[in-house]
Write an enzyme that holds these catalytic residues in place. Structure first.
Site, mmCIF file in Angstrom:
data_model
loop_
_atom_site.group_PDB
_atom_site.id
_atom_site.type_symbol
_atom_site.label_atom_id
_atom_site.label_comp_id
_atom_site.label_asym_id
_atom_site.label_seq_id
_atom_site.Cartn_x
_atom_site.Cartn_y
_atom_site.Cartn_z
ATOM 1 N N THR A 198 0.833 -1.209 0.000
ATOM 2 C CA THR A 198 0.000 0.000 0.000
ATOM 3 C C THR A 198 0.867 1.259 0.000
ATOM 4 O O THR A 198 2.010 1.240 0.452
ATOM 5 C CB THR A 198 -0.911 0.007 1.250
ATOM 6 N N ASP A 199 0.280 2.377 -0.442
ATOM 7 C CA ASP A 199 1.006 3.658 -0.394
ATOM 8 C C ASP A 199 1.231 4.128 1.042
ATOM 9 O O ASP A 199 2.081 4.985 1.289
ATOM 10 C CB ASP A 199 0.264 4.740 -1.195
ATOM 11 N N GLU A 200 0.471 3.553 1.994
ATOM 12 C CA GLU A 200 0.613 4.015 3.388
ATOM 13 C C GLU A 200 1.986 3.690 3.968
ATOM 14 O O GLU A 200 2.366 4.230 4.998
ATOM 15 C CB GLU A 200 -0.488 3.428 4.270
ATOM 16 N N TYR A 233 -1.374 -0.363 11.322
ATOM 17 C CA TYR A 233 -1.685 -1.031 10.043
ATOM 18 C C TYR A 233 -0.549 -0.808 9.051
ATOM 19 O O TYR A 233 -0.013 -1.745 8.459
ATOM 20 C CB TYR A 233 -3.001 -0.497 9.459
ATOM 21 N N LYS A 243 2.078 -3.492 7.253
ATOM 22 C CA LYS A 243 2.214 -3.650 5.797
ATOM 23 C C LYS A 243 3.662 -3.378 5.370
ATOM 24 O O LYS A 243 4.197 -4.045 4.485
ATOM 25 C CB LYS A 243 1.262 -2.706 5.055
#
Ligand code: NAD
Ligand code: DAU
Length: 349
Positions: free
Chosen positions: A124-126, A149, A153
């Protein structure tokens, strides 16, 4: 291709399965999913009669189960399965470490033993953390996750890198921005706005609502993962974004206008702790190497999403009946009660 898809009963995974079966007539898919609160076999009704599709219930962190599934032989694995909601990870991060870190390690190890030739990790971009105004992250930008989270990831993402470096494990990593579209669980912002507005309920907007997300139509993300699977280079990472940067407040206002609902439903609530201000990606690498580009404008995608949620109110009721209301009460109403108390005592927001 004979594919193993993990987390295929969730939002993006189920859209991906439908996307692949519609576009690649020769492909077959086994969907391995634990069916947590966000996994829903109703999402796959459109393909359940398709002989190229099979569902297997199982946990990616259960090595024995994963090895048994893999013994059927696959050309590639596309790994979506994860705990995915930032607010839940703030309430309790343990399931995030268990599935996103431990589960991914277990799956990669079993895949290595089974000599799988291609493994796509849907990251993810997070993992990049919050972007400054004007800044955009490339695949080489450092990882700086800010929520449990995102950290889980990022750990999975780095484990994948390490498996490539150490074992030449044929992994390809994808990092996408915020998805929206059919079958998204209504804890996420856009379907939350839609389901709350439909019931005439207040819509919680965190902080001032000026946080910016880059919204991508889920099918455009699926096309990116498909391109990475078939054309991506092993050990490489590919960003996917749509260039649709909108503040949350504007998105919510826009949806209320589409639904013809009053703006007064918007309620400003206490901000999410550690809230990332903005996400934004450079996507030249995926466009150049994979020939990928997003196709759906935000206006068109939101129109379709509003139509889908409006005509699938029974799907929303069904998923909300499975423990969602208890989560919502715990997460929002307690926050609101604490905030109201603090304000009544002249405390700071
Ligand atoms: P989701 O929560 O809708 O679906 C997750 C799926 O994984 C569910 O079907 C669930 O049952 C399954 N699952 C959870 N734990 C499992 C386990 N231990 N074993 C097997 N299955 C398990 O999530 P989503 O929004 O569809 O996200 C899918 C993937 O895409 C995730 O890896 C997420 O990090 C990534 N991603 C999501 C977005 C987004 O905007 N939603 C953006 C970029 C990347
Ligand atoms: O960027 C990709 C990520 O996008 C994925 O990796 C995650 O799995 C996915 O959940 C999503 O994370 P976000 O935290 O950005 O999505 P969420 O829908 O939870 O929130 C979107 C924005 O809306 C965020 O700035 C917080 C805000 N928000 C969210 C909720 C649930 C509100 O203002 N009110 C809310 O009630």
């Amino acid at each position: 291709m004979k594919l193993l898809v993990t987390g295929g009963a969730g939002f993006i995974g189920s859209n991906f399965i439908c996307y692949i079966l519609a576009r690649h007539r020769g492909d077959s898919i086994v969907n391995l999913d634990k069916l947590t609160y966000s996994g829903n076999l109703r999402n796959l009704r459109g393909v359940e009669g398709d002989r190229r599709y099979k569902f297997v219930r199982g946990d990616i962190a259960d090595g024995r189960r994963v090895r048994k599934v893999l013994s059927a032989g696959f050309d590639a694995i596309v790994h979506f399965a994860a705990e995915t909601h930032v607010d839940r990870s703030i309430l309790d991060g343990s399931a995030f470490v268990q599935t996103n870190v431990q589960g991914t390690e277990c799956l990669m190890t079993a895949a290595q033993e089974a000599r799988i030739k291609r493994f796509v990790l849907v990251s993810t971009d997070e993992v990049y953390g919050s972007a400054q105004p004007g800044e955009k992250f490339t695949e080489e930008s450092p990882l700086a996750p800010n929520s449990p989270y995102a950290a889980s990831k990022a750990a999975a993402d780095l484990l994948a890198r390490a498996h490539f470096r150490t074992f030449r494990f044929p992994v390809i990593i994808t990092r996408c921005t915020n998805n929206y579209g059919p079958f998204q669980y209504p804890e996420k912002f856009i379907p939350l706005v839609l389901s709350r507005a439909a019931g005439g309920q207040s819509i919680p907007v965190y902080g001032g609502g000026m946080q910016v997300r880059d919204w991508i139509w889920v099918e455009d993300h699926c096309a990116g993962v498909d391109a990475a699977l078939r054309k991506g280079r092993e050990g490489e990472t590919y960003n996917f974004g749509a260039g649709n940067e909108w503040p949350n407040l504007e998105i919510a206002r826009y949806i209320l206008r589409l639904l013809n609902k009053p703006q007064s439903l918007l309620t400003f609530v206490r901000d999410r702790p550690g809230h990332d201000r903005r996400y934004a990606l450079h996507c030249e690498k995926s466009q150049g190497e994979l020939g990928w580009a997003p196709r759906t404008s935000l206006e068109e995608g939101l129109k379709q999403t509003v139509e889908w949620y409006t005509s699938n109110a029974d799907w929303v009721r069904h998923v909300e009946s499975r423990g969602y209301r208890a989560y919502y009460r715990k997460h929002y109403e307690r926050r609101e009660a604490t905030l109201a108390k603090a304000l009544a005592h002249g405390g700071r927001k």
